[in-house]
Design an enzyme around this catalytic site. Structure first.
Site, PDB file in Angstrom:
ATOM      1  N   CYS A  27     -41.228 -46.455  -7.126  1.00 18.02           N
ATOM      2  CA  CYS A  27     -42.047 -46.643  -5.933  1.00 18.02           C
ATOM      3  C   CYS A  27     -41.175 -46.528  -4.689  1.00 18.02           C
ATOM      4  CB  CYS A  27     -42.767 -47.985  -5.879  1.00 18.02           C
ATOM      5  SG  CYS A  27     -43.878 -48.254  -7.248  1.00 18.02           S
TER       6      CYS A  27
ATOM      7  N   ARG B  74     -39.222 -41.179  -6.138  1.00 16.38           N
ATOM      8  CA  ARG B  74     -39.250 -42.513  -6.745  1.00 16.38           C
ATOM      9  C   ARG B  74     -40.569 -42.783  -7.469  1.00 16.38           C
ATOM     10  NH1 ARG B  74     -35.186 -45.670  -4.404  1.00 16.38           N
ATOM     11  NH2 ARG B  74     -36.194 -47.533  -5.175  1.00 16.38           N
TER      12      ARG B  74
ATOM     13  N   TRP C  16     -45.316 -45.419  -8.542  1.00 19.63           N
ATOM     14  CA  TRP C  16     -45.098 -45.074  -9.946  1.00 19.63           C
ATOM     15  C   TRP C  16     -45.679 -46.245 -10.723  1.00 19.63           C
ATOM     16  CZ3 TRP C  16     -42.659 -46.934 -14.359  1.00 19.63           C
ATOM     17  CH2 TRP C  16     -42.405 -46.002 -15.370  1.00 19.63           C
TER      18      TRP C  16
ATOM     19  N   ASN D 140     -42.326 -52.756  -4.219  1.00 25.10           N
ATOM     20  CA  ASN D 140     -41.643 -52.034  -5.284  1.00 25.10           C
ATOM     21  C   ASN D 140     -41.025 -53.088  -6.187  1.00 25.10           C
ATOM     22  OD1 ASN D 140     -40.031 -50.317  -6.846  1.00 25.10           O
ATOM     23  ND2 ASN D 140     -38.419 -50.222  -5.301  1.00 25.10           N
ATOM     24  N   GLY D 141     -41.343 -53.064  -7.480  1.00 24.80           N
ATOM     25  CA  GLY D 141     -40.794 -54.068  -8.390  1.00 24.80           C
ATOM     26  C   GLY D 141     -41.882 -54.569  -9.325  1.00 24.80           C
TER      27      GLY D 141
ATOM     28  N   GLU E 123     -27.347 -33.012 -22.904  1.00 25.97           N
ATOM     29  CA  GLU E 123     -27.795 -32.860 -21.520  1.00 25.97           C
ATOM     30  C   GLU E 123     -28.667 -31.600 -21.365  1.00 25.97           C
ATOM     31  OE1 GLU E 123     -28.066 -34.701 -19.127  1.00 25.97           O
ATOM     32  OE2 GLU E 123     -28.287 -33.417 -17.392  1.00 25.97           O
TER      33      GLU E 123
ATOM     34  N   LYS F  69     -32.491 -31.702 -19.984  1.00 22.45           N
ATOM     35  CA  LYS F  69     -32.971 -30.933 -18.822  1.00 22.45           C
ATOM     36  C   LYS F  69     -34.223 -30.150 -19.194  1.00 22.45           C
ATOM     37  CE  LYS F  69     -31.557 -32.442 -16.161  1.00 22.45           C
ATOM     38  NZ  LYS F  69     -30.638 -33.505 -16.247  1.00 22.45           N
TER      39      LYS F  69
ATOM     40  N   GLU G  17     -37.312 -32.474 -19.740  1.00 24.18           N
ATOM     41  CA  GLU G  17     -37.750 -33.112 -18.493  1.00 24.18           C
ATOM     42  C   GLU G  17     -38.625 -32.184 -17.658  1.00 24.18           C
ATOM     43  OE1 GLU G  17     -34.590 -36.065 -16.428  1.00 24.18           O
ATOM     44  OE2 GLU G  17     -33.776 -34.118 -16.897  1.00 24.18           O
TER      45      GLU G  17
ATOM     46  N   HIS H 220     -28.238 -32.703 -41.548  1.00 23.12           N
ATOM     47  CA  HIS H 220     -28.687 -33.990 -42.098  1.00 23.12           C
ATOM     48  C   HIS H 220     -30.119 -34.302 -41.700  1.00 23.12           C
ATOM     49  CE1 HIS H 220     -24.678 -34.709 -43.594  1.00 23.12           C
ATOM     50  NE2 HIS H 220     -24.208 -34.356 -42.406  1.00 23.12           N
TER      51      HIS H 220
ATOM     52  N   LYS I 107     -37.181 -40.681 -10.348  1.00 28.39           N
ATOM     53  CA  LYS I 107     -35.735 -40.468 -10.240  1.00 28.39           C
ATOM     54  C   LYS I 107     -34.955 -41.767 -10.364  1.00 28.39           C
ATOM     55  CE  LYS I 107     -32.281 -37.745  -8.183  1.00 28.39           C
ATOM     56  NZ  LYS I 107     -31.973 -37.195  -9.512  1.00 28.39           N
TER      57      LYS I 107
HETATM   58  C1  G6P Z   1     -33.973 -41.424 -14.480  1.00 32.57           C
HETATM   59  C2  G6P Z   1     -33.795 -40.065 -13.860  1.00 32.57           C
HETATM   60  C3  G6P Z   1     -32.613 -39.357 -14.507  1.00 32.57           C
HETATM   61  C4  G6P Z   1     -31.363 -40.205 -14.417  1.00 32.57           C
HETATM   62  C5  G6P Z   1     -31.583 -41.600 -14.986  1.00 32.57           C
HETATM   63  C6  G6P Z   1     -30.431 -42.527 -14.658  1.00 32.57           C
HETATM   64  O1  G6P Z   1     -34.384 -41.285 -15.792  1.00 32.57           O
HETATM   65  O2  G6P Z   1     -34.961 -39.292 -14.012  1.00 32.57           O
HETATM   66  O3  G6P Z   1     -32.396 -38.115 -13.866  1.00 32.57           O
HETATM   67  O4  G6P Z   1     -30.316 -39.581 -15.102  1.00 32.57           O
HETATM   68  O5  G6P Z   1     -32.757 -42.187 -14.416  1.00 32.57           O
HETATM   69  O6  G6P Z   1     -30.364 -42.692 -13.267  1.00 32.57           O
HETATM   70  P1  G6P Z   1     -29.089 -43.099 -12.465  1.00 32.57           P
HETATM   71  O7  G6P Z   1     -29.524 -43.110 -11.038  1.00 32.57           O
HETATM   72  O8  G6P Z   1     -28.701 -44.474 -12.942  1.00 32.57           O
HETATM   73  O9  G6P Z   1     -28.027 -42.111 -12.736  1.00 32.57           O
END
Ligand code: G6P
Length: 611
Positions: free
Chosen positions: A2, A27, A77, A103-104, A484, A488, A491, A507, A606
């Site tokens: 949020c 956010r 969110w 937010n929270g 990673e 990506k 996501e 396995h 994010k």
């Molecule tokens: C969320 C974001 C990711 C990020 C993760 C950790 O899931 O979508 O892109 O890697 O949080 O976030 P941070 O800010 O702690 O790296």
């Protein structure tokens, strides 16, 4: 999650608020709302979906009469209650005296809500947040700040809030506990927000609130009290982010812009931090003397998501280069499994945002158990950065796309510099240090070479964009890179993608391979390549198409596989950096071909500030 914004001053408040929440949209973006104090009453406009929908709705309703000076806004969110207009913020009390954005999570909201309903309060949403304006109304006796403070004393959980009151036009109250709040201090104006992204256009002077702070904000002054109504003082800081960095600058998506920024963002991470003559790194934020470095006998890395993958590479660096036993922990797991931590343990949080709830909690737990704590963060002044006494900023600039790209490569570069510094305090000779420090300097150039091949990668991406499942495999330093790459892709393209150790494929997952399931094998010419080639053969034998990352000049790979993503020659230490950039581009172009909303993938946010 949020994003919240509040403004008091002489500007067109609607524009400031809408631009603010648009910048904070990363956010959360399932619904949005705004409350403007207009002619002594609140005008509230809400809409479901992205901020653009709200902008349109506000436009249709007129931009408000001149003289509007105060307002608050929110992009959501969802946690409690579906993304509907009723659940969108701002929320008001039954008498429409107070409007609140939050937010929270209010953990005891149902007890508070039942109590308030018995007293005659009428609730309109399913949210936890709505109890806040009702509580404030309950305590209000003409003293705005005291009412907010008394309300907050009732609340268990986390909050970053901004409150506007009909009876106190021109004044806002902001408070934080567990969710960030920063106040931008302008000339006879103040803008308060979840982070500086909403503020940079107006002022570089900011005040970060600490947990437990309550700020009374007027256009020309800010007074801060603690939760017991006692005045406290907080200094101002200056932010150095360039406004151009929060705009797309001609790129179709922030993600593509941020991928392209990597040669520069890594240069910024490395600048002034390599001492080539002595073969070491200068990381003054770590604030550790040689004797402190030598005393570390264990490192625990705590992180989530992409930062966790960077941490996995960090483990290899710390163990192989510096000889320090290192564990990498999914931050949420660390906190709840009663970890063993000693006084010579360095607990290292890695977080782009510096706000991830689980990472923050992990670092607090480590601190409580006596560990030394440090952080690698991007956002200056973020909660994790302030919670740790030592740290290294990656200086990647604002990362706006939800899928993290440039933060990852800068985190890895910083981890390598940390490992170099630790290695030099132990087993590295000066000569070995010089060789590695020179290598680190090459990272931006290696990444640029991959970006220069974007057209080739786009062609390959288009060819495979119809697949429903993908596997990514790798070994050694390329194992976290495979994880990673898969992250990506899932996501942003919504294709089911799994990252696996190349040896582990046998396995279980190999049972899923068939001609419709492409495998991306990371087979650069570094340690482990021969064994990965055997794994490629195993995939081919199951008729899976294989796309590889291979070292430029390794022409034999063309015969063996369906498509090649060429990566410049590197040592094994640097291999994950350009390789992940190629995988970022592969995911980007696949998602683009599928018409996905790349910068705002569904269900993701994010900054994950809830557990
Ligand atoms: C969320 C974001 C990711 C990020 C993760 C950790 O899931 O979508 O892109 O890697 O949080 O976030 P941070 O800010 O702690 O790296």
């Amino acid at each position: 999650m949020c994003g919240i914004v509040g403004y008091t001053g002489n500007r067109q408040v609607t524009e400031v608020l809408l631009q603010g929440i648009r910048r904070l949209e990363y956010r959360g973006y399932d619904s949005a709302g705004i409350a403007l104090l207009e002619d002594g009453n609140f005008r509230v406009i809400k809409s479901v979906g992205k901020v653009a929908g709200l902008v349109e709705k506000v436009g249709q309703n007129g931009h408000g009469s001149p003289g509007i000076k105060t307002g608050i806004a929110h992009t959501r969110w969802a946690t409690h209650g579906a993304p509907t207009e009723a659940n969108a913020h701002p929320h008001l009390d039954s008498q429409n005296n107070f409007a609140v954005v939050h937010n929270g999570i209010i953990e005891n909201y149902s007890v508070l809500r039942d109590r308030l309903i018995k007293k005659g309060h009428k609730f309109l949403s399913e949210t936890d947040s709505e109890v806040i304006p009702h509580l404030i109304q309950e305590f209000y006796q003409n003293d705005f700040a005291s009412a907010v403070i008394q309300a907050l004393q009732q609340i268990e959980g986390t909050y970053g809030i901004v409150v506007s009151s009909k009876n106190h036009p021109g004044q806002l109250i902001a408070a934080r506990k567990g969710s960030p709040i920063v106040i931008g201090v302008g000339e006879n104006e103040m803008i308060v927000a979840s982070d500086i992204m909403a503020i940079v256009s107006y002022t570089a002077k900011v005040i970060y609130l600490n947990d437990g702070d309550v700020a009374l904000i007027n256009p020309n002054n800010v007074e801060i009290r603690n939760i017991h109504n006692v005045p406290v003082s907080r200094g101002t800081s200056t932010i150095d982010w360039d406004i151009r960095l929060v705009e797309k600058g001609g790129f179709e998506h922030f993600m593509l812009k941020e991928i392209h920024e990597q040669p520069e963002s890594i240069t910024n991470a490395v600048r002034g931090r390599l001492d080539h003559a002595n073969g070491t790194a200068i990381l003054s934020g770590l604030n550790m003397q040689p004797q402190d470095l030598v005393a570390i006998d264990r490192i625990i890395i705590a992180a989530c998501g992409t930062s966790l993958h960077a941490g996995m590479i960090g483990k290899y660096y710390f163990e192989e280069l510096a000889g320090i036993l290192t564990e990498v922990e999914q931050a949420a797991e660390f906190r709840y499994r009663n970890p063993i931590v000693g006084v010579n343990t360095l607990a290292l949080a890695i977080s782009q945002s510096g706000e991830t709830a689980d990472t923050l909690a992990a670092i607090k737990e480590a601190k409580m158990k006596g560990a030394q704590v440090a952080a690698i963060c991007n956002v200056v002044g973020s909660t994790i950065a302030r919670e740790t006494e030592r740290g290294v900023y990656i200086h990647a600039g604002p990362e706006i796309s939800v899928a993290s790209t440039k933060a990852f490569t800068s985190q890895v570069a910083v981890l390598l510099m940390m490992a170099l510094k630790l290695a030099r305090s132990r087993r590295f000779t000066q000569q070995e240090g010089i060789i590695l420090s020179n290598e680190i300097e090459m990272i931006p150039e290696l990444i640029q070479k991959v970006i220069d091949r974007s057209k080739e990668i786009e062609k390959i991406a288009k060819k495979w964009s119809g697949a429903k499942d993908f596997f990514f495999i790798g070994r050694g330093y390329l194992y976290p890179a495979a994880l990673e790459g898969a992250l990506k892709l899932k996501e942003i393209s919504y294709i089911h993608a799994e990252g696996y150790h190349a040896a582990e494929l046998k396995h279980g997952p190999i049972a899923l391979l068939d001609p419709s399931v492409p495998v991306v094998a990371l087979a650069n010419d570094v340690l482990g390549k021969d064994k990965t080639i055997s794994n490629i053969q195993e995939c081919k034998a199951r008729k899976s198409p294989v796309i590889v990352t291979a070292t430029e000049g390794d022409e034999g790979m063309k015969q063996l596989t369906d498509d090649v993503l060429w990566i410049p020659r590197t040592s094994k230490y640097l291999a994950p950096l350009p390789t992940v950039v190629a995988l970022q581009l592969l995911a980007y172009y696949i998602a683009k071909e599928r018409g996905c909303p790349i910068d705002h993938p569904r269900n993701l946010a994010k900054s994950v500030t809830v557990e």
